[in-house]
Design a protein around this motif. Structure first.
Motif, short mmCIF file in Angstrom:
data_model
loop_
_atom_site.label_atom_id
_atom_site.label_comp_id
_atom_site.label_asym_id
_atom_site.label_seq_id
_atom_site.Cartn_x
_atom_site.Cartn_y
_atom_site.Cartn_z
N ARG A 1 -12.69 -35.51 60.83
CA ARG A 1 -13.21 -35.84 59.50
C ARG A 1 -12.26 -36.78 58.76
NH1 ARG A 1 -16.87 -31.87 56.60
NH2 ARG A 1 -15.96 -32.96 54.84
N GLU A 2 -10.99 -36.74 59.09
CA GLU A 2 -10.05 -37.66 58.46
C GLU A 2 -10.25 -39.10 58.95
OE1 GLU A 2 -6.23 -36.00 59.28
OE2 GLU A 2 -6.60 -34.22 58.06
N LYS A 3 -10.80 -39.24 60.16
CA LYS A 3 -11.03 -40.56 60.73
C LYS A 3 -12.40 -41.11 60.39
CE LYS A 3 -8.24 -40.25 64.95
NZ LYS A 3 -8.34 -40.21 66.41
N TRP A 4 -13.40 -40.25 60.46
CA TRP A 4 -14.79 -40.71 60.29
C TRP A 4 -15.52 -39.81 59.31
CZ3 TRP A 4 -13.32 -39.80 65.61
CH2 TRP A 4 -12.94 -40.96 66.27
N GLU A 5 -16.34 -40.41 58.49
CA GLU A 5 -17.15 -39.63 57.56
C GLU A 5 -18.33 -39.02 58.33
OE1 GLU A 5 -18.51 -40.11 53.07
OE2 GLU A 5 -19.29 -41.69 54.34
N PRO A 6 -18.57 -37.73 58.14
CA PRO A 6 -19.72 -37.13 58.80
C PRO A 6 -21.03 -37.74 58.29
CG PRO A 6 -18.30 -35.46 57.80
CD PRO A 6 -17.80 -36.79 57.34
N ALA A 7 -21.99 -37.84 59.16
CA ALA A 7 -23.28 -38.42 58.77
C ALA A 7 -23.98 -37.58 57.71
CB ALA A 7 -24.17 -38.58 59.99
N CYS A 8 -23.62 -36.31 57.58
CA CYS A 8 -24.27 -35.44 56.60
C CYS A 8 -23.61 -35.53 55.22
CB CYS A 8 -24.24 -34.00 57.09
SG CYS A 8 -22.58 -33.36 57.40
N ALA A 9 -22.48 -36.20 55.12
CA ALA A 9 -21.77 -36.26 53.84
C ALA A 9 -22.65 -36.86 52.75
CB ALA A 9 -20.50 -37.08 54.00
N GLY A 10 -22.88 -36.10 51.70
CA GLY A 10 -23.65 -36.57 50.56
C GLY A 10 -25.15 -36.60 50.79
N ASP A 11 -25.59 -36.12 51.94
CA ASP A 11 -27.03 -36.13 52.25
C ASP A 11 -27.62 -34.77 51.88
OD1 ASP A 11 -29.57 -36.09 53.43
OD2 ASP A 11 -28.92 -37.41 55.07
N SER A 12 -28.40 -34.75 50.81
CA SER A 12 -28.93 -33.48 50.30
C SER A 12 -29.91 -32.81 51.26
CB SER A 12 -29.59 -33.70 48.94
OG SER A 12 -30.69 -34.59 49.07
N ARG A 13 -30.42 -33.55 52.22
CA ARG A 13 -31.34 -32.91 53.19
C ARG A 13 -30.62 -31.83 53.99
NH1 ARG A 13 -33.33 -38.27 56.06
NH2 ARG A 13 -31.13 -38.67 55.71
N PHE A 14 -29.31 -31.96 54.11
CA PHE A 14 -28.56 -30.98 54.89
C PHE A 14 -28.36 -29.65 54.16
CE2 PHE A 14 -27.95 -34.60 57.51
CZ PHE A 14 -27.69 -34.10 58.79
N THR A 15 -28.71 -29.63 52.88
CA THR A 15 -28.64 -28.36 52.14
C THR A 15 -30.01 -27.95 51.62
OG1 THR A 15 -28.02 -29.61 50.15
CG2 THR A 15 -26.22 -28.66 51.46
N ASP A 16 -31.04 -28.61 52.10
CA ASP A 16 -32.40 -28.31 51.67
C ASP A 16 -33.07 -27.43 52.73
OD1 ASP A 16 -35.06 -28.27 50.99
OD2 ASP A 16 -35.31 -30.44 50.90
N ASP A 17 -33.43 -26.23 52.34
CA ASP A 17 -34.05 -25.29 53.29
C ASP A 17 -35.37 -25.82 53.84
OD1 ASP A 17 -31.99 -23.51 53.05
OD2 ASP A 17 -32.99 -22.27 51.53
N ASP A 18 -35.99 -26.74 53.12
CA ASP A 18 -37.29 -27.26 53.55
C ASP A 18 -37.19 -28.60 54.27
OD1 ASP A 18 -38.61 -25.07 52.39
OD2 ASP A 18 -38.57 -26.04 50.42
N ALA A 19 -36.00 -29.03 54.56
CA ALA A 19 -35.83 -30.33 55.23
C ALA A 19 -36.41 -30.28 56.64
CB ALA A 19 -34.35 -30.69 55.29
N ASP A 20 -36.80 -31.43 57.12
CA ASP A 20 -37.35 -31.57 58.46
C ASP A 20 -36.22 -31.39 59.48
OD1 ASP A 20 -38.19 -32.58 60.95
OD2 ASP A 20 -39.55 -34.03 59.99
#
Ligand code: SF4
Length: 90
Positions: free
Chosen positions: A24-43
């Motif tokens: 994580r210190e080298k690369w930003e995770p693709a989920c960073a700041g993506d609200s779909r990753f905390t949405d129970d109804d996300a696809d």
């Protein structure tokens, strides 16, 4: 689970966590700041695709989750719940 096995799993989870943190210190995770990753109804298939194709730390994310068995959340595109094993259908 015996306490010896539990301790062994804990050590490996700690090592995997450190590897994940280093990644994580080298690369930003693709989920960073993506609200779909905390949405129970996300696809779920969409989230799986993001993890599989856009995240540079998926290997480390998956290794940690496999060892730590988090009680909930999306890890490397797989969905973990408190009462069930990893959902392989995503
Ligand atoms: S692989 Fe892990 S760190 Fe990367 S986007 Fe998926 S959940 Fe986030």
């Amino acid at each position: 689970m015996s306490s010896e096995k539990h301790a062994d799993r804990h050590v490996h989870a700690s090592d995997a966590y450190l590897a994940l943190q280093r990644a994580r210190e080298k690369w930003e995770p693709a989920c960073a700041g993506d609200s779909r990753f905390t949405d129970d109804d996300a696809d779920r298939s969409e989230l799986y695709e993001i993890c599989a194709t856009k995240c540079r730390i998926r290997t480390q994310c998956n290794a940690y989750a496999e060892r730590a068995r988090p009680p909930a959340g999306i890890w490397a595109g797989h969905f973990y719940t408190p009462l069930e094993p990893r959902d392989e259908t995503a």
